[in-house]
Design a protein around this motif. Structure first.
Motif, PDB file in Angstrom:
ATOM      1  N   TYR A  34     -18.780  48.088  -0.396  1.00  0.00           N
ATOM      2  CA  TYR A  34     -17.793  47.791   0.637  1.00  0.00           C
ATOM      3  C   TYR A  34     -16.464  47.354   0.022  1.00  0.00           C
ATOM      4  O   TYR A  34     -15.373  47.760   0.470  1.00  0.00           O
ATOM      5  CB  TYR A  34     -18.345  46.713   1.555  1.00  0.00           C
ATOM      6  N   PRO A 130     -15.642  43.133   8.712  1.00  0.00           N
ATOM      7  CA  PRO A 130     -16.237  43.841   9.856  1.00  0.00           C
ATOM      8  C   PRO A 130     -15.991  43.085  11.153  1.00  0.00           C
ATOM      9  O   PRO A 130     -15.875  41.863  11.187  1.00  0.00           O
ATOM     10  CB  PRO A 130     -17.730  43.874   9.501  1.00  0.00           C
ATOM     11  N   ASN A 131     -15.953  43.838  12.233  1.00  0.00           N
ATOM     12  CA  ASN A 131     -15.760  43.239  13.550  1.00  0.00           C
ATOM     13  C   ASN A 131     -17.083  42.730  14.102  1.00  0.00           C
ATOM     14  O   ASN A 131     -18.128  42.813  13.449  1.00  0.00           O
ATOM     15  CB  ASN A 131     -15.100  44.246  14.496  1.00  0.00           C
ATOM     16  N   LYS A 132     -17.037  42.207  15.324  1.00  0.00           N
ATOM     17  CA  LYS A 132     -18.243  41.626  15.926  1.00  0.00           C
ATOM     18  C   LYS A 132     -19.360  42.647  16.086  1.00  0.00           C
ATOM     19  O   LYS A 132     -20.538  42.344  15.876  1.00  0.00           O
ATOM     20  CB  LYS A 132     -17.894  41.004  17.278  1.00  0.00           C
ATOM     21  N   PHE A 133     -18.994  43.857  16.489  1.00  0.00           N
ATOM     22  CA  PHE A 133     -20.002  44.879  16.667  1.00  0.00           C
ATOM     23  C   PHE A 133     -20.685  45.227  15.353  1.00  0.00           C
ATOM     24  O   PHE A 133     -21.924  45.342  15.281  1.00  0.00           O
ATOM     25  CB  PHE A 133     -19.358  46.134  17.281  1.00  0.00           C
ATOM     26  N   GLU A 134     -19.878  45.322  14.317  1.00  0.00           N
ATOM     27  CA  GLU A 134     -20.452  45.636  13.008  1.00  0.00           C
ATOM     28  C   GLU A 134     -21.317  44.482  12.488  1.00  0.00           C
ATOM     29  O   GLU A 134     -22.394  44.689  11.893  1.00  0.00           O
ATOM     30  CB  GLU A 134     -19.334  45.950  12.020  1.00  0.00           C
ATOM     31  N   ILE A 135     -20.836  43.227  12.743  1.00  0.00           N
ATOM     32  CA  ILE A 135     -21.643  42.068  12.333  1.00  0.00           C
ATOM     33  C   ILE A 135     -22.976  42.038  13.086  1.00  0.00           C
ATOM     34  O   ILE A 135     -24.037  41.730  12.533  1.00  0.00           O
ATOM     35  CB  ILE A 135     -20.853  40.761  12.565  1.00  0.00           C
ATOM     36  N   TRP A 136     -22.925  42.371  14.369  1.00  0.00           N
ATOM     37  CA  TRP A 136     -24.156  42.404  15.163  1.00  0.00           C
ATOM     38  C   TRP A 136     -25.150  43.433  14.625  1.00  0.00           C
ATOM     39  O   TRP A 136     -26.345  43.186  14.560  1.00  0.00           O
ATOM     40  CB  TRP A 136     -23.803  42.691  16.614  1.00  0.00           C
ATOM     41  N   ILE A 137     -24.641  44.576  14.223  1.00  0.00           N
ATOM     42  CA  ILE A 137     -25.509  45.607  13.655  1.00  0.00           C
ATOM     43  C   ILE A 137     -26.142  45.119  12.356  1.00  0.00           C
ATOM     44  O   ILE A 137     -27.341  45.327  12.095  1.00  0.00           O
ATOM     45  CB  ILE A 137     -24.707  46.902  13.431  1.00  0.00           C
ATOM     46  N   VAL A 138     -25.327  44.439  11.526  1.00  0.00           N
ATOM     47  CA  VAL A 138     -25.863  43.904  10.263  1.00  0.00           C
ATOM     48  C   VAL A 138     -26.955  42.865  10.526  1.00  0.00           C
ATOM     49  O   VAL A 138     -28.009  42.854   9.870  1.00  0.00           O
ATOM     50  CB  VAL A 138     -24.727  43.307   9.414  1.00  0.00           C
TER      51      VAL A 138
END
Length: 635
Positions: A34, A130-138
């Motif tokens: 990353y 990363p945004n919230k959506f990306e953090i949620w996926i992680v």
């Protein structure tokens, strides 16, 4: 068992650690990828700006820089930008945003050395978070990994649980606790190993039972009469020798010889089977009658003669026994010889301390001949007026004497050491004698039968046990072990047992040095009722010993069922054993039938060095007797 559990825990931890390291390495590589991606993305914008600047300079469009450069700078998320032509500032851009440790990029075109550009850019790794959506996926991926790891760990632990069970069973097998290993069956993996172990343990248990039956058969053929299945002449001689020492008889009692007349004629009338059934009928009824007579032995000395040896019995009781014996046998007389009035006779000889065994046999034979000369079915007592004066006390006087001795604490304790094969003291057995008012000591062989009849044996043995627990065990060294023989009436007394449970619980740290002995005869007869109480004693830490083993020809399976830790052989097996191959065979067979566990075998009544040497060759763990030491007062 602990080692197996430790290995499985280590394997589980190694698996979990390996999985964690793999996850961390993957996470680290992802962060590095990353980071490289953000730097390359930012570098791409810088290259676009540099190419655009070179292209516009080539087209002489530098004065129109305000038209095309701002869009490129904003797309690169630059904080500040400045363009110089020599010392002249052609363009300046300030976004107004702040960033920690920004990157400073200087661009200078080879075609126009005077034209240079300076960019102030944010750190790409922190700028492109990363945004919230990306953090949620992680996070969802991380939770998925944890759930997978947990499920994998449980599966791995279930697979290793079978190995732990196998390890526990193998550990029990090595300790010789085969029954516990058989009962510890598990359906864990690998199942075929568990099934194989169970099958082998079942076969071993069956082989041990067969060995016990075979050893019982050997002992039966050595000391039992083949027709009546009671003791033969050899067993009678052993028992009589066991009651005598170098100074004569060591107890008092009576010897009764029962002779059946016209037995050959009866054999011709009834045949082999009929005669055998008649003898078995007599033996069965006599055995039932003797159940009420403690310390009695019924044997067959010859084809037509039977012997009853009874110890610790008074003269009056011996006469009553002889009369009952004649009446019983006369009542069982078959119809074929009903016309004979002189079918059975009993000769009785009373003996006391110091009498010679050979003289006793001669007196019993003379009494039998006298009974036969009288005709009719009768008995004759050879009484030489040698009844112990001490034993002639009445029951009321005995009760009074014993109660006063308990109240005044006039019971004296004696200890006899038990020596192991290395010459060290294995433990000390405690005996009790009663002291009269004048200071004379009354032997236990005299007062114990009367104490049982009077119901005072629990109080006497409680007094002795208190002496051991309160005085001997705390004052002795950690290597001192003491044993006490408890009677059947004592162990089955509920008040005594409640007291025993309480005192053993209070002094549980001392219990591993206490050995509780019980007699083989009543252990076999009342094993079902006695076993829970014996197990409680073992749970408190004390060891169990079965005493007087070898008096009966029975299977040794009760030793395993009751959980005894020690076996004491009866002195009738030990007497003159170096001259008696049949006794040696009996002991070898007895020891061979014992389970392969840590059971100590102790011999009682060893008087000669030759006896002790022979016993050690046979594998006896320890011995006690006059050869080592007589009982010594500890009061």
């Amino acid at each position: 068992m602990e080692l197996t559990r430790l290995l499985t825990i280590r394997l589980s931890r190694f698996w979990l650690l390996s999985l964690s390291i793999t996850f961390l390495v993957g996470l680290l590589m992802a962060i590095m990828a990353y980071s490289q991606l953000t730097y390359r993305f930012q570098q791409h914008h810088i290259d676009v700006i540099e190419q655009s600047l070179a292209s516009h300079l080539h087209q002489q469009e530098l004065p129109q820089i305000n038209l095309w450069l701002p869009d490129l700078i904003r797309s690169a998320d630059a904080l500040e930008a400045r363009v110089w032509n020599g010392q002249e500032l052609l363009y300046e851009y300030v976004s107004g945003q702040l960033a920690d440790m920004p990157r400073v990029i200087d661009l200078q075109l080879p075609q126009q050395p005077k034209v240079r550009m300076q960019l102030l850019l944010p750190q790409p790794l922190w700028h492109y978070l990363p945004n919230k959506f990306e953090i949620w996926i992680v996070l969802m991926g991380f939770v998925g990994v944890l759930i997978t790891a947990r499920l994998g760990y449980r599966w791995y632990a279930d697979q290793l649980a079978g190995l732990e069970t196998i390890g526990e069973r193998c550990h029990l097998i090595l300790k010789g606790r085969y029954e516990l290993a058989r009962n510890r069956y598990s359906k864990g993996h690998p199942r075929f190993i568990n099934r194989a172990i169970s099958q082998l343990l079942d076969q071993l248990a069956e082989a041990k039972k067969e060995r016990a039956r075979f050893d019982t058969f050997i002992r039966s053929n050595t000391f039992l009469d083949h027709e009546t299945r009671i003791g033969n002449r050899l067993l009678f001689d052993n028992r009589l020798d066991a009651l005598s020492g170098s100074s004569g008889m060591m107890s008092h009692g009576a010897l009764l010889l029962l002779e059946f007349e016209e037995l050959e004629q009866l054999h011709q009338l009834l045949g082999d089977n009929g005669l055998r059934e008649y003898l078995l009928l007599n033996v069965d009824h006599i055995g039932r009658m003797l159940q009420s007579v403690p310390n009695s032995v019924l044997t067959r000395r010859s084809h037509s003669q039977f012997a009853v040896l009874v110890t610790q019995i008074s003269l009056a009781e011996a006469e009553q026994l002889a009369s009952r014996l004649v009446k019983l046998c006369a009542s069982l007389k078959p119809d074929e010889v009903a016309q004979h009035d002189a079918f059975c006779h009993v000769g009785c000889a009373y003996f006391k301390l110091g009498d010679e065994p050979n003289q006793l046999l001669e007196e019993a034979e003379m009494a039998l001949r006298a009974a036969q000369m009288q005709g009719n079915n009768n008995w004759f007592m050879y009484d030489k007026g040698a009844v112990d004066a001490e034993f002639a006390r009445g029951s009321v006087r005995w009760r009074t004497f014993l109660e006063m001795a308990l109240a005044d604490k006039r019971f004296v304790n004696f200890a006899q050491p038990v020596i192991d094969a290395d010459g060290l003291v294995h433990h000390r057995e405690i005996f009790t004698r009663a002291r009269e008012v004048d200071g004379n000591l009354v032997r236990a062989t005299l007062f114990l039968p009367m104490a049982i009849k009077c119901g005072l044996i629990p109080q006497i043995e409680r007094f002795t046990l208190e002496r051991i627990i309160y005085d001997l065990l705390p004052s002795g060294h950690g290597a001192d072990y003491f044993s006490i023989n408890l009677a059947h009436d004592t162990l089955m007394n509920n008040d005594f047992f409640r007291w025993l449970k309480r005192i053993m619980l209070e002094h549980r740290d001392l219990m591993p040095r206490l050995i509780v002995e019980v007699d083989e005869s009543f252990t076999v007869e009342a094993l079902v009722q006695l076993q829970p109480r014996l197990q409680m004693i073992k749970m408190m830490g004390a060891r169990l010993c079965v005493d007087h083993v070898g008096q009966q020809v029975i299977s040794t399976q009760y030793i395993v069922e009751a959980g005894f830790d020690m076996v004491k052989l009866h002195r009738s097996l030990v007497k003159q054993i170096h001259l008696r191959p049949e006794n040696q065979l009996f002991i070898r067979s007895l020891m061979g039938s014992l389970p392969l566990t840590d059971i100590d075998v102790v011999a009682e009544g060893v008087e000669l060095l030759e006896e002790w040497q022979t016993l050690k060759i046979l594998g006896i763990s320890a011995a006690q007797g006059p050869l080592f030491s007589d009982p010594i007062s500890i009061d």
